[in-house]
Scaffold this motif. Structure first.
Motif, PDB file in Angstrom:
ATOM      1  N   VAL A  44       0.655  -1.229  -0.032  1.00 10.20           N
ATOM      2  CA  VAL A  44       0.092   0.001  -0.070  1.00 10.20           C
ATOM      3  C   VAL A  44       0.940   1.183   0.083  1.00 10.20           C
ATOM      4  O   VAL A  44       0.629   2.112  -0.811  1.00 10.20           O
ATOM      5  CB  VAL A  44      -1.072  -0.064   0.962  1.00 10.20           C
ATOM      6  CG1 VAL A  44      -1.426   1.455   1.333  1.00 10.20           C
ATOM      7  CG2 VAL A  44      -2.210  -1.071   0.880  1.00 10.20           C
ATOM      8  N   ILE A  45       1.970   1.292   0.773  1.00 12.10           N
ATOM      9  CA  ILE A  45       2.913   2.354   0.991  1.00 12.10           C
ATOM     10  C   ILE A  45       3.549   2.587  -0.443  1.00 12.10           C
ATOM     11  O   ILE A  45       3.492   3.742  -0.888  1.00 12.10           O
ATOM     12  CB  ILE A  45       3.769   2.252   2.056  1.00 12.10           C
ATOM     13  CG1 ILE A  45       3.312   2.159   3.275  1.00 12.10           C
ATOM     14  CG2 ILE A  45       4.827   3.171   1.915  1.00 12.10           C
ATOM     15  CD1 ILE A  45       4.007   1.677   4.555  1.00 12.10           C
ATOM     16  N   GLU A  46       4.003   1.380  -0.900  1.00 13.90           N
ATOM     17  CA  GLU A  46       4.610   1.626  -2.389  1.00 13.90           C
ATOM     18  C   GLU A  46       3.548   2.175  -3.726  1.00 13.90           C
ATOM     19  O   GLU A  46       4.057   2.785  -4.264  1.00 13.90           O
ATOM     20  CB  GLU A  46       5.199   0.184  -2.744  1.00 13.90           C
ATOM     21  CG  GLU A  46       6.298  -0.285  -2.087  1.00 13.90           C
ATOM     22  CD  GLU A  46       6.763  -1.632  -2.475  1.00 13.90           C
ATOM     23  OE1 GLU A  46       8.074  -1.978  -2.057  1.00 13.90           O
ATOM     24  OE2 GLU A  46       5.890  -2.404  -2.983  1.00 13.90           O
ATOM     25  N   LYS A  47       2.355   1.677  -3.631  1.00 14.02           N
ATOM     26  CA  LYS A  47       1.571   2.308  -4.482  1.00 14.02           C
ATOM     27  C   LYS A  47       1.142   3.603  -4.363  1.00 14.02           C
ATOM     28  O   LYS A  47       1.231   4.413  -5.187  1.00 14.02           O
ATOM     29  CB  LYS A  47       0.285   1.172  -4.227  1.00 14.02           C
ATOM     30  CG  LYS A  47      -0.847   1.697  -5.226  1.00 14.02           C
ATOM     31  CD  LYS A  47      -0.406   1.450  -6.717  1.00 14.02           C
ATOM     32  CE  LYS A  47      -1.556   1.614  -7.709  1.00 14.02           C
ATOM     33  NZ  LYS A  47      -1.185   1.264  -8.984  1.00 14.02           N
ATOM     34  N   ILE A  48       1.071   4.198  -3.180  1.00 13.32           N
ATOM     35  CA  ILE A  48       0.806   5.659  -3.003  1.00 13.32           C
ATOM     36  C   ILE A  48       1.965   6.464  -3.142  1.00 13.32           C
ATOM     37  O   ILE A  48       1.765   7.460  -3.800  1.00 13.32           O
ATOM     38  CB  ILE A  48       0.021   5.860  -1.444  1.00 13.32           C
ATOM     39  CG1 ILE A  48      -1.520   5.284  -1.280  1.00 13.32           C
ATOM     40  CG2 ILE A  48      -0.041   7.262  -1.184  1.00 13.32           C
ATOM     41  CD1 ILE A  48      -1.908   4.985   0.151  1.00 13.32           C
ATOM     42  N   THR A  49       2.977   6.091  -2.655  1.00 16.88           N
ATOM     43  CA  THR A  49       4.319   6.694  -2.876  1.00 16.88           C
ATOM     44  C   THR A  49       5.025   6.833  -4.143  1.00 16.88           C
ATOM     45  O   THR A  49       5.657   7.755  -4.375  1.00 16.88           O
ATOM     46  CB  THR A  49       5.013   6.790  -1.721  1.00 16.88           C
ATOM     47  OG1 THR A  49       5.854   5.194  -1.866  1.00 16.88           O
ATOM     48  CG2 THR A  49       4.581   6.787  -0.404  1.00 16.88           C
TER      49      THR A  49
END
Length: 427
Positions: free
Chosen positions: A248-253
């Motif tokens: 999730v963090i990778e997708k958003i950032t």
């Protein structure tokens, strides 16, 4: 030996602080707490292991791991705390622990920093305060704070769905139609271990298919492991859930998980030495300790890199102590999260009031332990104004190991020791 952070099972001990009439809760544990980042193993007898421990003070230099002399970049404690030294040395002897690193803050100042023992037995390398250790499940708190930072930035809502049309990860993973309730899982539920499945009680998927990549493992799990409960209704400690939060963090950032956490959390508070660990002894990082298994465990048999967002970080005790003072709700150092978001992070779910977003909760004390073959860790933010960090390079299955790891701090604290008055943090 799978445990879970469950409500109502913390051992609380009251001590009177001899400061005015203040009474504080001190003694967060023994909790039946899953901080395990590895599957169960069959316990065996410990035989006649000798301790192999030392009583090094953490001052001076060490010989490193073949890359030349290691110079400590922080100042070790000049004020000796005999009560803590005695507890650590007894613990190391009892449980055959080669090295321990301890950091304690008071009033958001680093007032105690010390290394004990031997970081590499084959070389006789003395442990120093700049040694880095695998954090195991004490990695989860960095994932949580990164999510909370994105929340403060307005880039995510905890109610956001994770899988399916319009969700954060969409249909990136899986080759089949998603099973019942998978598209209802939210970010909040992953943070609280209430996603409805994939937990330690029914074989956490993180410890299956060890040769798969992260993406392959997520796809396999979605295709083959249906949820056990309706999301939000049941607590089951899930390393796999925190693996998903890393994605999730990778997708958003648009960054790798490691890079994103450095950008969102570590760099703003001056932590520069943390990294995701490697798997084998040959992958050992600069200044990283050597890990020692007990009861037949092999510390170098697991895919640590794949554990990135739930158990993969490598850090010093001082790193974790610095992290704690920027998220502790105290005023000396400005917290990197808003007050409202900190409250959200430190609030449990309806399924388990004793576990927040990556943190176990006991009153106004927030803490977590971590455990892997060759690793046992703890970090704690305390309402009495002190925080502590303990890192080791082994874990034991002898009775009360987890409890006595925690009690290293509390037994010393009960003797009302004198801490340093200067701040050992580099400014």
């Amino acid at each position: 030996m799978k445990k879970t952070y469950q409500p109502g099972i913390f051992r609380i001990k009251l001590n009177v602080l001899k400061i005015s009439q203040l009474i504080a809760i001190v003694g967060l544990l023994l909790f039946a707490a899953c901080k395990k980042d590895s599957p169960s193993v069959t316990k065996t007898t410990t035989g006649t292991d000798t301790t192999g421990t030392g009583t090094g003070t953490g001052t001076g230099t060490g010989t490193g791991t073949g890359t030349g002399t290691v110079i400590d970049t922080l100042t070790p404690s000049k004020v000796a705390v005999a009560a803590l030294d005695d507890e650590v040395n007894t613990f190391m002897t009892t449980y055959n622990v080669p090295a321990v690193s301890v950091a304690i803050t008071k009033g958001e100042k680093l007032v105690y920093l010390k290394a004990y023992g031997i970081s590499d037995k084959s070389k006789g390398t003395k442990a120093v305060i700049s040694d880095r250790y695998r954090l195991a499940s004490c990695s989860k708190q960095f994932t949580s704070v990164a999510i909370m930072k994105l929340l403060d930035q307005g880039k995510i809502k905890l109610s956001d769905k994770v899988f399916g049309d319009g969700a954060i990860l969409g249909k990136t993973y899986g080759t089949k139609t998603y099973g019942p309730n998978i598209t209802n899982i939210t970010v909040d539920q992953l943070l609280h271990h209430t996603s409805g499945g994939w937990g330690n009680s029914v074989n956490d998927p993180m410890f299956s298919n060890p040769t798969m990549t992260t993406a392959q493992l997520i796809t396999w799990t979605l295709d083959n492991r249906p949820l056990d409960h309706v999301p939000g209704s049941n607590y089951d400690y899930s390393n796999f859930g925190y693996c998903l939060l890393g994605r999730v963090i990778e997708k958003i950032t648009g960054q790798t998980y490691e890079a994103a956490v450095k950008t969102l959390v570590l760099t703003p508070i001056g932590i520069t030495d943390m990294t995701i660990g490697g798997n084998t002894l040959a992958d050992k990082q600069t200044k990283e300790v050597t890990y020692y298994g007990q009861s037949g465990e092999n510390p170098y048999a697991y895919n640590i890199t794949r554990m990135d967002s739930h158990g993969g970080w490598v850090a010093t005790a001082a790193d974790l102590a610095r992290f704690l003072v920027y998220i502790d709700k105290f005023p000396v150092r400005p917290d990197i999260l808003t007050s409202a978001t900190l409250t959200t992070m430190y609030t449990g779910s309806t399924a388990n009031a004793a576990y927040g977003c990556g943190w176990a909760i006991s009153g106004n004390n927030y803490f977590h332990e971590g455990s892997l073959p060759g690793t046992a860790t703890e970090q704690a933010r305390l309402d009495n104004g002190l925080n502590f960090v303990i890192l080791t390079n082994t874990r034991s299955f002898k009775a009360n190991f987890d409890y006595n790891l925690d009690q290293l701090f509390w037994r010393a604290f009960a003797k009302n020791p004198t801490w340093a008055t200067e701040d050992l943090f580099l400014k």
